[in-house]
Design an enzyme around this catalytic site. Structure first.
Site, PDB file in Angstrom:
ATOM      1  N   ARG A 185     -10.313 -11.666   2.154  1.00 15.27           N
ATOM      2  CA  ARG A 185     -11.117 -12.721   1.728  1.00 15.27           C
ATOM      3  C   ARG A 185     -10.441 -14.141   1.587  1.00 15.27           C
ATOM      4  O   ARG A 185     -11.056 -15.157   1.701  1.00 15.27           O
ATOM      5  CB  ARG A 185     -11.555 -12.624   0.064  1.00 15.27           C
ATOM      6  CG  ARG A 185     -10.167 -12.147  -0.636  1.00 15.27           C
ATOM      7  CD  ARG A 185     -10.796 -11.509  -2.118  1.00 15.27           C
ATOM      8  NE  ARG A 185     -11.056  -9.981  -1.758  1.00 15.27           N
ATOM      9  CZ  ARG A 185     -11.248  -9.287  -2.708  1.00 15.27           C
ATOM     10  NH1 ARG A 185     -11.663  -9.580  -4.272  1.00 15.27           N
ATOM     11  NH2 ARG A 185     -11.371  -7.726  -2.302  1.00 15.27           N
TER      12      ARG A 185
ATOM     13  N   LYS B  48       0.692  -1.106   0.061  1.00 10.11           N
ATOM     14  CA  LYS B  48       0.038   0.056  -0.136  1.00 10.11           C
ATOM     15  C   LYS B  48       0.779   1.416   0.052  1.00 10.11           C
ATOM     16  O   LYS B  48       2.174   1.155   0.535  1.00 10.11           O
ATOM     17  CB  LYS B  48      -1.069   0.026   1.324  1.00 10.11           C
ATOM     18  CG  LYS B  48      -2.125  -0.972   1.287  1.00 10.11           C
ATOM     19  CD  LYS B  48      -2.961  -0.993   2.573  1.00 10.11           C
ATOM     20  CE  LYS B  48      -3.789  -1.797   2.499  1.00 10.11           C
ATOM     21  NZ  LYS B  48      -4.857  -1.545   1.500  1.00 10.11           N
TER      22      LYS B  48
END
Ligand code: BES
Ligand code: MN
Ligand code: ZN
Length: 497
Positions: A355, A281
Site C-alpha cells: 500500500r 516474515k
C-alpha cells in the site's frame, strides 16, 4: 503454437488427431455423431461396450478409425449433457490439451468449440479454447539445464472445426484475440515466475523499455530514485530504503488508433521480493514472495495484449517497483513518512509495504486525469483467507466500474468478488502520530488495506484488485497463473465495443 479454423468436412480433414466430445448416457455431440456415421458406428460400439462412457474428463484415444481421415480420434468425456457449462467446457479443453501433448500429437483438429455452452457464442468458445490451450502448455523451464520434454512431439497446431464457411471470419478474430490474451498471460507468468535475483526493479524497467521498442504505440518512461525524491514520493522511497536494488517507477503509455478519450490507468504492485522488511516474515514459503510483483506482471501482460489487439484506447500503466528488505537503512516500525499526496503515514508494520508504494503511484496516476484507475496487487494474506484461490478481491469507490470488472471476470472466466469499502472501516487506520497508520489491525485486513488506498484515490473512479490468492499457485503446482490478465483485457475490450 499455431491456431486455425476450417469448415472442411470433418471425416475428410487430415490431422494427426481429431478431438470430439461425448456425454454420459451414450449421448454424442454433433461432430462425434458425424464421425460415428462415417466410421460405421465405431464410437457407438465403444460406448455400448463401456470403453467410452462420457464421464467428465475421461479421454479415450482411438487409432486409425475407418472412414476418418485423421490418424487418431480423441474422444473426450463431457459428463452429463444438461450439466455442461462454462466451467466444464474449460476443464474439457485443458484435459484434452494435456492428452494431446502426452500422446505426442503435433497437429490436432478440435471440434470441442462446437459443444453447446449456455449463453456463449462460438467467438467466446474459440477464444477460450485458444487461451486455455496456451495456458495448459505453459512451462517455465528457462533456468533448467535439461528441458523437460512432455512427449515425443510437441503440439504445434490446433485447427478448430466450424459448421459453415460463413463462420471463418469470426473464428479468425476469436483466434487472434485469444492469442493476444494468451501472449499477455504468458508474459505475466514469465515475469512473475522469474526469481527475484533475476527479476529486479531494474530488470522490470528494461522489460518495459523492450515493450516500448516492440510496439510503436507504447512509450516507456522510468522514474528513478533521484526523481522520486524531487517529486516527493516519500512512501515509495521508504520501502526501497532497506534494499540495495534501486527502485523504479515504470510508466508505459499505450495510444491506440483513434483515441481521443481520457485514458484508463493500470497500477501494478511491483515488489520484486517481499521479505517483510524489519517486520520480517517467517522462513516457511518466503520464496513465494518473489511473486509479490504479480500485479506488475499482469499490467505488463495486459499492455502487451492490448497493443497486439490494437484496441482503440489510451492506456497508462504505472508500476512502482522495489524490493522490501531489512537492510541497515530500512524503515522501522513507528517511522513516519510523507507520501506524494502530502498525507503522512506511520509505518507500524514494514510488511504492509504494498500500500505504501501503491499510494504514491496512485497519486501520480491522477496526473493523467484518467477515466478510471485500477490497481492490481498481491496485497494481503487476509484476501487468501477470505476468497482462496478462485476469486480476486475487488474493491471500488465507483459501482459502475466495479460492475464492469465483475462482468469481465465472468466472461473471461477470471473472476473477481466484491468486498465492502465502507467508511466504518476507516477508523481502524487512526493513529496518534500521523494522518494514518499503514495497518488496521487483525480484523478485515483486506478491507483496511483497500481503505488505505481509498484515501489516495478520492477524486478518481478507482478499483482495486487484491490478487494475493489468484496470481500464483502454491504446493506441487507452484507457479504464476497469469491472472488477472484475462479479466483486465476483457474489461478494456468491452470498453471499446
Ligand atoms: N505481499 C504480502 C501479501 C501476501 C501474503 C500475498 C501472502 C500473498 C500471500 C503483503 O505485502 C503483506 O505482507 N501483507 C501483510 C499485511 C499485514 C502486515 C497488515 C499480510 O497480509 O500479512
Ligand atoms: Mn509485505
Ligand atoms: Zn507484499
Amino acid at each position: 503454437m499455431k491456431f486455425d479454423a476450417t469448415s472442411g468436412s470433418p471425416q475428410k480433414t487430415r490431422a494427426a488427431c481429431a478431438v470430439v466430445g461425448v456425454f454420459e448416457a451414450r449421448r454424442m455431440s454433433e461432430p462425434a455423431q458425424r464421425f460415428d456415421t462415417t466410421s460405421r458406428g465405431a464410437i457407438g460400439k465403444l460406448m455400448r461396450r463401456g470403453d467410452v462412457d462420457g464421464r467428465h474428463g475421461h479421454c479415450v484415444m482411438l487409432h486409425t478409425v475407418p472412414g476418418v481421415a485423421a490418424e487418431r480420434l480423441l474422444v473426450v468425456g463431457c459428463g452429463r449433457e444438461r450439466d455442461f457449462n462454462e466451467r466444464r467446457y474449460r476443464e474439457v479443453l485443458a484435459r484434452s490439451t494435456r492428452q494431446l501433448q502426452e500422446a505426442g500429437v503435433a497437429d490436432a483438429l478440435s471440434y470441442l468449440p462446437l459443444l453447446e455452452v449456455p449463453q456463449r457464442d462460438s467467438y467466446w468458445k474459440i477464444r477460450q479454447a485458444v487461451e486455455i490451450t496456451g495456458d495448459t502448455l505453459y512451462a517455465f523451464d528457462e533456468l533448467k539445464t535439461k528441458k523437460k520434454k512432455p512427449g515425443p512431439r510437441e503440439l504445434r497446431k490446433v485447427t478448430f472445426g466450424l459448421l459453415e464457411p460463413g463462420e471463418q471470419a469470426q473464428a479468425e478474430r476469436a483466434i487472434a484475440d485469444g492469442e493476444s490474451v494468451a501472449a499477455g498471460a504468458k508474459l505475466a507468468r514469465d515475469l512473475a515466475n522469474r526469481p527475484a535475483n533475476y527479476c529486479t526493479p531494474t530488470y522490470l524497467a528494461e522489460q518495459a523499455r523492450l515493450l516500448g521498442r516492440q510496439f510503436p504505440a507504447i512509450r516507456t518512461t522510468v522514474i528513478d530514485a533521484a526523481r522520486m525524491k524531487k517529486l516527493g514520493m516519500g512512501a515509495l522511497l521508504a520501502v526501497a530504503r532497506g534494499s540495495r536494488e534501486p527502485p523504479k517507477l515504470i510508466i508505459m503509455e499505450y495510444r491506440g488508433p483513434a483515441d481521443g478519450r481520457a485514458p484508463y490507468a493500470l497500477v501494478g504492485k511491483g515488489v520484486t521480493f517481499d521479505s517483510g522488511g524489519i517486520s520480517i516474515k517467517p522462513a516457511a514459503a518466503m520464496d513465494e514472495m518473489k511473486f509479490d510483483m504479480s500485479g506488475a506482471a499482469s499490467v505488463f501482460g495486459t499492455l502487451l495484449a492490448v497493443a497486439r489487439m490494437k484496441l482503440p484506447l489510451h492506456l497508462v500503466a504505472l508500476v512502482p517497483a522495489t524490493e522490501n528488505l531489512p537492510g541497515g537503512n530500512a524503515i522501522k516500525p513507528g517511522d513516519v513518512v510523507t507520501s506524494l499526496s502530502g498525507q503522512t503515514i506511520e509505518i507500524l508494520n514494514t510488511d504492509a509495504e504494498g500500500r505504501l508504494i501503491l499510494c504514491d503511484a496512485l497519486t501520480y496516476a491522477a496526473r493523467y486525469e484518467p477515466e478510471a484507475v485500477i490497481d492490481v496487487a498481491t496485497l494481503t494474506g487476509a484476501c487468501v483467507v477470505a476468497l482462496g484461490k478462485h476469486a480476486s478481491g475487488l474493491f471500488s469507490n465507483h459501482q459502475p466500474l466495479a460492475d464492469a470488472l465483475l462482468t469481465a471476470g465472468q466472461v473471461s472466466g477470471d473472476r473477481a468478488w466484491q468486498l465492502p469499502l465502507w467508511d466504518e472501516y476507516q477508523n481502524q487506520l487512526d493513529t496518534n502520530f500521523a494522518d494514518m497508520a499503514n495497518v488496521g489491525g487483525r480484523e478485515a485486513g483486506s478491507i483496511t488495506a483497500a481503505c488505505f488506498l481509498a484515501r489516495f484515490t478520492k477524486k478518481l473512479n478507482w478499483a482495486h484488485l487484491d490478487i494475493a490468492g489468484t496470481a500464483y499457485r502454491t504446493g506441487k503446482e507452484k507457479g504464476a497463473t497469469g491472472r488477472p490478465v484475462p479479466l483486465l483485457v476483457e474489461f478494456l475490450r468491452a470498453r471499446c465495443a
